[in-house]
Design a protein around this motif. Structure first.
Motif, PDB file in Angstrom:
ATOM      1  N   CYS A  62       0.830  -1.209   0.000  1.00  8.33           N
ATOM      2  CA  CYS A  62       0.000   0.000   0.000  1.00  8.33           C
ATOM      3  C   CYS A  62       0.862   1.256   0.000  1.00  8.33           C
ATOM      4  CB  CYS A  62      -0.926  -0.003   1.211  1.00  8.33           C
ATOM      5  SG  CYS A  62      -2.349  -1.079   1.034  1.00  8.33           S
ATOM      6  N   ILE A  63       1.949   1.233   0.776  1.00  4.09           N
ATOM      7  CA  ILE A  63       2.853   2.392   0.804  1.00  4.09           C
ATOM      8  C   ILE A  63       3.389   2.660  -0.595  1.00  4.09           C
ATOM      9  CG2 ILE A  63       5.093   3.202   1.614  1.00  4.09           C
ATOM     10  CD1 ILE A  63       4.546   1.751   4.263  1.00  4.09           C
ATOM     11  N   LYS A  64       3.823   1.635  -1.271  1.00  2.00           N
ATOM     12  CA  LYS A  64       4.370   1.776  -2.624  1.00  2.00           C
ATOM     13  C   LYS A  64       3.309   2.320  -3.575  1.00  2.00           C
ATOM     14  CE  LYS A  64       6.977  -0.876  -6.099  1.00  2.00           C
ATOM     15  NZ  LYS A  64       6.113  -0.650  -7.272  1.00  2.00           N
ATOM     16  N   PHE A  65       2.097   1.797  -3.482  1.00  2.00           N
ATOM     17  CA  PHE A  65       1.006   2.233  -4.359  1.00  2.00           C
ATOM     18  C   PHE A  65       0.694   3.716  -4.159  1.00  2.00           C
ATOM     19  CE2 PHE A  65      -3.572   3.164  -4.627  1.00  2.00           C
ATOM     20  CZ  PHE A  65      -3.774   2.983  -5.988  1.00  2.00           C
ATOM     21  N   VAL A  66       0.519   4.132  -2.909  1.00  2.00           N
ATOM     22  CA  VAL A  66       0.148   5.521  -2.632  1.00  2.00           C
ATOM     23  C   VAL A  66       1.302   6.457  -2.988  1.00  2.00           C
ATOM     24  CG1 VAL A  66      -0.553   7.156  -0.854  1.00  2.00           C
ATOM     25  CG2 VAL A  66      -1.488   4.842  -0.851  1.00  2.00           C
ATOM     26  N   ASN A  67       2.523   6.060  -2.675  1.00  2.00           N
ATOM     27  CA  ASN A  67       3.686   6.882  -3.013  1.00  2.00           C
ATOM     28  C   ASN A  67       3.772   7.118  -4.519  1.00  2.00           C
ATOM     29  OD1 ASN A  67       6.848   6.488  -3.940  1.00  2.00           O
ATOM     30  ND2 ASN A  67       6.588   7.990  -2.301  1.00  2.00           N
ATOM     31  N   TRP A 113       6.082   9.029   6.153  1.00  2.59           N
ATOM     32  CA  TRP A 113       4.782   9.482   6.661  1.00  2.59           C
ATOM     33  C   TRP A 113       3.707   8.439   6.358  1.00  2.59           C
ATOM     34  CZ3 TRP A 113       0.103  10.714   4.200  1.00  2.59           C
ATOM     35  CH2 TRP A 113      -0.853  11.320   5.028  1.00  2.59           C
ATOM     36  N   LEU A 114       3.740   7.871   5.160  1.00  3.33           N
ATOM     37  CA  LEU A 114       2.735   6.873   4.778  1.00  3.33           C
ATOM     38  C   LEU A 114       2.802   5.643   5.674  1.00  3.33           C
ATOM     39  CD1 LEU A 114       2.948   7.000   0.878  1.00  3.33           C
ATOM     40  CD2 LEU A 114       1.027   7.721   2.296  1.00  3.33           C
ATOM     41  N   SER A 115       3.996   5.259   6.082  1.00  2.39           N
ATOM     42  CA  SER A 115       4.131   4.086   6.944  1.00  2.39           C
ATOM     43  C   SER A 115       3.336   4.264   8.231  1.00  2.39           C
ATOM     44  CB  SER A 115       5.605   3.851   7.263  1.00  2.39           C
ATOM     45  OG  SER A 115       5.756   2.744   8.132  1.00  2.39           O
ATOM     46  N   LEU A 120      -4.324   3.385   9.915  1.00  7.97           N
ATOM     47  CA  LEU A 120      -5.608   3.043   9.297  1.00  7.97           C
ATOM     48  C   LEU A 120      -5.831   1.531   9.275  1.00  7.97           C
ATOM     49  CD1 LEU A 120      -5.761   5.465   6.211  1.00  7.97           C
ATOM     50  CD2 LEU A 120      -7.073   5.629   8.335  1.00  7.97           C
ATOM     51  N   ILE A 121      -4.777   0.786   8.968  1.00 10.20           N
ATOM     52  CA  ILE A 121      -4.890  -0.671   8.933  1.00 10.20           C
ATOM     53  C   ILE A 121      -5.206  -1.211  10.326  1.00 10.20           C
ATOM     54  CG2 ILE A 121      -3.584  -2.808   8.579  1.00 10.20           C
ATOM     55  CD1 ILE A 121      -2.066  -1.338   6.328  1.00 10.20           C
ATOM     56  N   GLN A 122      -4.516  -0.680  11.324  1.00  5.01           N
ATOM     57  CA  GLN A 122      -4.745  -1.127  12.694  1.00  5.01           C
ATOM     58  C   GLN A 122      -6.180  -0.845  13.133  1.00  5.01           C
ATOM     59  OE1 GLN A 122      -4.973   0.979  15.765  1.00  5.01           O
ATOM     60  NE2 GLN A 122      -5.275  -0.912  16.929  1.00  5.01           N
TER      61      GLN A 122
END
Length: 274
Positions: free
Chosen positions: A152-157, A166-168, A174-176
């Motif tokens: 997800c981090i890679k996709f949004v980045n 920041w995404l991490s 959000l996942i938690q």
């Protein structure tokens, strides 16, 4: 005696914040008020050691919230002008302007009285209560698992350029909280959707957000993502809101097609220089 003090803990002003949100004529933007505001510097107002109000100012010098209790003796207009004219700069720093929603009438009026210029920053949407969603319009979006965070981090980045560090933290939270969904083709993400819940205020609402892969844009996927998130929120008995930047015409079209309308705006003010 009137005094302004740096707020040591947000718990001190929690009751005042409840009053602040209760005065708004529509739900306020969650990213601003629950993402940016907690990181801003807060200042409390006291009369004879009694707490009567507060404000918060971000690192760039913009007011994000301003509230004065109706029980206060000091006049809101006088206090606001005093603050924005830099008379408390030693404590509060330079105040350049403010970000305020048109749903925050008192704060908005004070900003208008003290502004040199303003512009629309974002559109604030609510869903038409008569909007219906057909099952065929829904996508098979699934909750993102912790093991899928890096994907997800890679996709949004790659989609919007947000920094990975920041995404991490943001996506991990959000996942938690089970608030991040994804639409997949095999192991490839085609879109992500956020259905963010509120902990303290506006708890009868969910705020939606979505990102669509560049290869899928212009195909109606964004509208389907929003409709799917609306369905998930309504299954929890929640109403939905969302927002987008003034210049993001593509997102505005998708949001409108999903049955939303924008009765309010987020305004960026620049204050007069004295």
């Amino acid at each position: 005696m009137f005094e302004i003090k740096a707020t040591e803990s947000l718990d001190v002003i929690k009751e005042l914040k409840q009053q602040y949100f209760a005065l708004s004529t529509a739900p306020l933007d969650g990213m601003w008020h629950f993402g940016f505001v907690p990181m801003a510097n807060h200042f409390s107002f006291y009369e004879h050691d009694v707490l009567i109000g507060y404000c918060c100012i971000n690192a760039e010098g913009y007011l994000l919230q301003f509230f004065l209790s109706p029980t206060a003796n000091v006049k809101a207009a006088e206090l606001f002008t005093s603050i924005t004219s830099q008379s408390n700069a030693e404590l509060m720093g330079e105040i350049k302007g403010a970000f305020v929603s048109t749903a925050e009438a008192d704060f908005l009026s004070l900003c208008l009285d003290n502004s040199s210029s303003f512009k629309v920053n974002a559109l604030m949407y609510v869903q038409d209560p008569l909007q219906t969603i057909e099952e065929k319009a829904l996508l098979p979006m699934k909750l993102v698992e912790p093991s899928q965070l890096d994907t997800c981090i890679k996709f949004v980045n790659e989609s919007i350029g947000a920094p990975e560090d920041w995404l991490s933290s943001y996506l991990g939270n959000l996942i938690q909280r089970k608030e991040l969904f994804a639409y997949w083709r095999g192991n490839e993400i085609l879109a992500t959707g956020e259905c963010r819940l509120f902990d303290d205020y506006q708890t009868d609402y969910a705020e939606l957000g979505m990102i669509v892969a560049e290869s899928e844009r212009g195909r109606g996927v964004a509208t389907q993502v929003l409709k799917t998130l609306c369905h998930k929120a309504k299954e929890q008995g929640l109403k939905v809101i969302c927002s987008t930047e003034r210049d993001n015409i593509g997102a505005q079209k998708a949001i409108t097609r999903a049955g939303f309308f924008a009765p309010n705006r987020l305004i960026q003010f620049e204050f007069k220089r004295t």
